[in-house]
Design an enzyme around this catalytic site. Structure first.
Site, PDB file in Angstrom:
ATOM      1  CB  CYS A  70      -0.958   0.038   1.170  1.00  0.00           C
ATOM      2  SG  CYS A  70      -0.281  -0.293   2.563  1.00  0.00           S
ATOM      3  CG  HIS A 362      -4.205   0.637   4.246  1.00  0.00           C
ATOM      4  ND1 HIS A 362      -3.542  -0.311   3.258  1.00  0.00           N
ATOM      5  CD2 HIS A 362      -5.172   1.236   3.386  1.00  0.00           C
ATOM      6  CE1 HIS A 362      -4.007  -0.288   2.120  1.00  0.00           C
ATOM      7  NE2 HIS A 362      -5.156   0.360   2.094  1.00  0.00           N
ATOM      8  CG  ASN A 383      -8.006   1.180  -0.175  1.00  0.00           C
ATOM      9  OD1 ASN A 383      -6.858   1.320  -0.101  1.00  0.00           O
ATOM     10  ND2 ASN A 383      -8.902   0.582   0.827  1.00  0.00           N
TER      11      ASN A 383
END
Length: 438
Positions: A70, A362, A383
């Site tokens: 991520c 994250h 995202n």
């Protein structure tokens, strides 16, 4: 002191449970549907309606799939958005595989250095255990991605596309964990046997050659040169032949990461100070991981300023808290388990960090914010879980969730006050490897 759990105590617990008239109903509801479904606040979707007063046009989302990349995806998202804006190419993709490849090589190299440095310590020493815990892991920080780009440049996705092992990294990580731990034992033995510096270095070079081979077999070897081809949004064809990754980055992006700072809100430690986390550096003599610790309101204000200027924001957060993954909602009151069980689990942000409840799990990208009376009420989040999650891959995040579970944002230094810019010149305080920001 707590006494043993006797029959008398157990009977008292049973009696207390039966005194609650709602116990049978709640038991049936929760055992049938689960805690999340039973405590879900259905009004969250109304609070998080997807209208934002400031909203950047960022196009289709990316998908890290079954990987922990991520931090890399969010970095490349911010860069590809700037490319799209400058060259009018919506949904342009950069190669995540390319940066991941070099991260594996660099991370193995610095792992060998860390093992050698700690070789005099017992193998069950807390620091040694930290390095051995998951040496093949995917996770990382913004500065790690920035350092890789500065050293190796960038590739478009077409020049080094995703592979099975980048989309699903657990098999590769399993091999790397085993190999690096075995290598660590070899290095520690060489040091214990008082091997020469030259012999240790030669052994580590052999180990690194094996890592390179594993990575090349798994991801493909990065090309030395490539041809850049794309059509812009006006369907005009563009081509530049025989580019290198570093030339592509310099000519098409030329972003000076020194102009940016990772601003954090970690109230378990003093604010308005500069911290570093050297245990997480991924490149020897590369970019160091640093944080400027500030008040949460300021962190939000800095993010808003950058969004107003048309630039997306990399941010680190604890996405595992109060998340409706499928709907793409992030709200502190999404699951009202306290009301469900008649308990109190509230903790401050500092308390969550100190107890391990809070963590940076994250990284995502801020692409919009809704301001009412100049105050943020909710945020639009890009995202990297694909377009089937959330609304076309985008999440809506409440301001309360932002304050509770956002820990880091990356903003241009020009938004900092003179006082904060001066702090960046102060000596850096090193954080221990067990700090929750790692």
């Amino acid at each position: 002191m707590t006494s043993a759990l006797t029959n008398k105590k157990i009977l008292a617990l049973r009696d207390q449970y039966k005194q609650n008239k709602e116990a049978p109903i709640l038991t049936r509801t929760i055992t049938k549907n689960g805690i999340h479904a039973a405590s879900y606040d259905n009004t969250a979707a109304t609070r998080l309606n997807r209208t934002f007063s400031i909203e950047l046009d960022t196009g289709k989302v990316t998908n890290q799939k079954h990987s922990g990349r991520c931090w890399e995806f969010s970095m490349l998202n911010t860069l590809r958005h700037s490319f799209a804006k400058k060259y009018h190419v919506k949904d342009f993709q950069l190669s995540q595989n390319y940066l991941f490849f070099w991260d594996k090589i660099e991370r193995a190299n610095i792992f060998y250095q860390n093992i050698e440095k700690t070789s005099q310590k017992p193998i069950n020493d807390r620091e040694v255990e930290f390095f051995l815990e998951a040496p093949g892991q995917d996770g990382g920080q913004w500065a790690m991605a920035a350092g890789l780009i500065e050293k190796y440049g960038l590739l478009p996705a077409s020049a080094m596309p995703e592979s099975y092992n980048t989309n699903k990294t657990d098999e590769f990580a399993e091999v790397m964990d085993k190999k690096l731990r075995k290598d660590a034992l070899k290095i520690r033995k060489l040091v214990a046997d008082r091997a020469t510096k030259e012999k240790i270095e030669a052994s580590e070079n052999e180990m690194l050659a094996e890592v390179y081979r594993i990575a090349a077999y798994s991801f493909g070897e990065p090309p030395k040169k490539f041809d850049l081809e794309y059509r812009d949004d006006n369907k005009k064809y563009h081509r530049e032949a025989k580019l290198t990754a570093k030339k592509f980055y310099k000519e098409y992006f030329n972003k000076n990461f020194d102009n940016y700072v990772v601003v954090t809100n970690s109230p378990d430690k003093p604010l308005n100070k500069l911290y570093s986390l050297p245990c997480e550096n991924n490149i020897i003599k590369g970019r160091t991981i640093e944080f400027l610790n500030v008040d949460m309101k300021l962190l939000a204000d800095l993010s808003i300023q950058q969004l107003k200027d048309g630039e997306t924001v990399w941010f680190g957060n604890d996405v595992l808290q109060q998340l409706d993954r499928q709907a793409g909602l992030l709200d502190s009151d999404l699951y009202q388990t306290e009301e469900l069980f008649s308990i109190n689990t509230k903790m401050t942000k500092a308390e969550r960090l100190l107890t391990g409840e809070g963590q940076v799990s994250h990284a995502m990208t801020l692409t919009g914010v809704d301001l009412i009376d100049k105050q943020p009420t909710k945020w639009k989040v890009e995202n990297s879980w694909g377009d089937k999650i959330g609304k076309d891959g985008y999440f809506a995040m409440s301001q309360d969730w932002f304050e509770n579970f956002v820990y880091e944002v990356v903003v241009h230094k020009k938004y900092l006050s003179k006082e904060l810019q001066e702090i960046l010149k102060h000596p850096v305080e090193e954080l221990p490897f067990w700090d929750p920001l790692h």
